[in-house]
Design an enzyme around this catalytic site. Structure first.
Site, PDB file in Angstrom:
ATOM      1  CE  LYS A  56      43.442  39.311  31.652  1.00 11.64           C
ATOM      2  NZ  LYS A  56      42.138  39.139  30.985  1.00 11.64           N
ATOM      3  N   GLY A 120      33.706  31.677   6.741  1.00 17.01           N
ATOM      4  CA  GLY A 120      34.309  30.565   6.029  1.00 17.01           C
ATOM      5  C   GLY A 120      33.465  29.321   6.232  1.00 17.01           C
ATOM      6  N   GLY A 184      28.555  33.231  37.933  1.00 25.34           N
ATOM      7  CA  GLY A 184      29.767  32.509  37.559  1.00 25.34           C
ATOM      8  C   GLY A 184      30.994  33.094  38.215  1.00 25.34           C
ATOM      9  CB  ALA A 185      32.792  32.360  41.240  1.00 26.05           C
ATOM     10  CB  VAL A 187      39.065  33.154  34.427  1.00 25.70           C
ATOM     11  CG1 VAL A 187      40.035  34.244  34.016  1.00 25.70           C
ATOM     12  CG2 VAL A 187      39.831  31.926  34.931  1.00 25.70           C
ATOM     13  CB  ILE A 188      35.170  35.704  32.208  1.00 27.48           C
ATOM     14  CG1 ILE A 188      36.097  35.135  31.141  1.00 27.48           C
ATOM     15  CG2 ILE A 188      34.418  36.920  31.668  1.00 27.48           C
ATOM     16  CD1 ILE A 188      35.373  34.553  29.929  1.00 27.48           C
ATOM     17  CG  ASP A 315      38.524  28.793  22.970  1.00 28.64           C
ATOM     18  OD1 ASP A 315      39.631  28.466  23.431  1.00 28.64           O
ATOM     19  OD2 ASP A 315      37.923  29.841  23.303  1.00 28.64           O
ATOM     20  CG  HIS A 447      68.109  40.787  47.380  1.00 25.21           C
ATOM     21  ND1 HIS A 447      66.991  40.382  48.084  1.00 25.21           N
ATOM     22  CD2 HIS A 447      68.665  41.814  48.084  1.00 25.21           C
ATOM     23  CE1 HIS A 447      66.883  41.144  49.167  1.00 25.21           C
ATOM     24  NE2 HIS A 447      67.884  42.012  49.193  1.00 25.21           N
TER      25      HIS A 447
END
Length: 468
Positions: A56, A120, A184-185, A187-188, A315, A447
């Site tokens: 980002k 670990g 690969g299309a 997100v990344i 993940d 607004h």
């Protein structure tokens, strides 16, 4: 032997948040994490070190360059000869990462979480506790939370290295590649392709699926693809990669497109075809921790594994591989350990792609809602009719609200446009509480703001949009 109430294995978004929340709830807590950046221990996992945060930072820097070099003239600002100091840009990215990873270390100290640098590994059960090898030293833990995350998936038979890179390598090119390939299309791939396209690369994106962002609403995916193609990103769908050859100065990729072989050479190749659960070195097989057929740790609705006292989040258990989803699981499992009602509502987890325009959605697509038996109504409103978007000079895209025609309940919200990564939060909050499109449409929005487009889209579900 040191003893803890809670030991977290993994210091990414799932792990470090679980450790902090557990400590807040009064548990004696430790976190063991092996991630290193630039040869030093660095908390935060993939997200903070080589994923969400640095990408980002580069996206923002590249957007600023494009604005100055190519778009400022529309605002009456004349800038000639704008150039990129890539080293300084990458240095800024690193400084952002340093601040945030250092911030996690500070939060551990503040909350009295013991930080252990190293691997670990589950060793054995000892009464009502587990013995864990934490960086070569055995410790006892009544509860163990596995939060080891995921790793980039490589092409079969094509390891990462040299000019073939994963997300980490794609954040550290020493110069802008003239020809950049992305496999690969998702997100990344699209985000990193956008960064280097703005900085001067010719970017070709090869995707095996027949279309773009098939998980998103069809209207959004079509609009997003149109905007990205206008910027110069070259997409190819339905691709089958047949050969990848790495040379000293580039990569040659051969693929089939519409039944015809195509061979293309790239200076650099980003492989972004998904991620796989990271359980290497965990000792899962040795202690009998169950994994599914894809290698994810199997858990129940309360993040419990098949072994008493061992939990898993993030993940490594599958589902959306999103940092914010992982964080919420970290909070939930710590609260469940404390006897509270920890819970994650997966139905309204937001998705965001930080391209320009941004893409965001939460809840059901129109197609999904119909497939689930809902009588559907939709409302859509363009940013081109919004005063703030026009003032920004970015009127691309729209907001689409999907609601149940009988109950008016909001089922999903889908956006493509400026700053929609921020706008999606309002709709997620409303869906969390079962709000109706009427609730959203009746809410006063300041607004002029971009958020008025969300209100107008909700009104449009009943053909009541005021400015269209």
């Amino acid at each position: 032997m040191d003893s803890y109430d809670v030991l977290v294995i993994g210091g990414g978004p799932a792990g470090y948040v679980a450790a902090i929340r557990a400590a807040q709830l009064g548990f004696k807590t430790a976190c063991v994490d092996a991630f290193e950046r630039n040869g030093k221990a660095s908390l935060g996992g993939t997200c903070l070190n080589v994923g969400c945060i640095p990408s980002k930072a580069l996206l923002d820097s590249s957007e600023k360059f494009e604005m100055i070099a190519r778009e400022a003239g529309e605002h009456g600002i004349q800038v000639d000869g704008a150039t990129v100091d890539l080293g300084k840009m990458l240095g800024r990215k690193e400084s952002v990462v340093d601040k945030l990873t250092g911030g996690v270390a500070y939060l551990f100290k503040k909350n009295k979480v013991t930080s252990i640098h190293g691997l670990g590994r589950l060793v054995r059960q000892d009464g009502d506790a587990w013995i864990v090898d934490a960086a070569g030293q055995e410790v006892r833990a009544k509860n163990v939370i596995v939060a080891t995350g995921s790793s980039p998936r490589a092409l079969p038979g094509v390891p990462f290295g040299g000019n073939i890179v994963d997300n980490s390598g794609a954040l550290a090119f020493e110069q802008v590649p003239a020809q950049l390939g992305v496999i690969g299309a998702g997100v990344i791939g699209v985000e990193l392709g956008s960064v280097w396209r703005r900085l001067g690369a010719q970017v070709t994106i090869l995707e095996a699926l027949p279309g773009f962002l098939l998980a998103s609403d069809e209207a959004v995916s079509k609009e997003a693809l149109k905007q990205l193609q206008k910027q110069g990103l070259d997409f190819h769908f339905g691709i089958k990669i047949t050969e990848v050859q790495q040379g000293e100065s580039g990569v040659t990729v051969t693929y089939e497109e519409k039944g015809q072989p195509v061979t293309t050479r790239f200076d650099k190749l980003i492989v972004s075809i998904g991620r796989v659960p990271h359980t290497a070195g965990l000792g899962a097989q040795e202690v009998g921790l169950q994994l599914d057929e894809r290698g994810f740790v199997k858990v129940d609705d309360h993040f419990r594994t098949n072994l008493p006292g061992i939990y898993a989040i993030g993940d490594v258990i599958g589902g959306p591989m999103l940092a914010h989803k992982a964080e919420e699981e970290g909070v939930a499992v710590a609260e469940l350990l404390a006897g509270q009602a920890g819970h994650v509502n997966y139905a309204v987890v937001p998705w965001v792609i930080y391209t320009s325009p941004e893409i965001a959605w939460a809840g059901l697509t129109e197609k999904q809602a119909k497939e689930q038996g809902h009588k559907v109504k939709t409302g859509q409103f363009p940013f081109s009719a919004n005063g703030r978007a026009l003032g920004h000079g970015d009127p691309r895209g729209f907001v689409k609200v999907v609601a149940d025609a009988d109950t008016d309940k909001i089922l999903g919200v889908h956006m493509v446009g400026p700053n929609v990564s921020e706008l999606i939060g309002e709709t997620v909050a409303l869906m969390e509480f079962g709000a109706s499109a009427e609730d959203l449409g009746r809410t006063v929005h300041a607004h002029p703001t971009l958020s008025e487009v969300v209100k107008e889209a909700a009104l449009a579900t009943d053909k009541r949009a005021l400015h269209m």
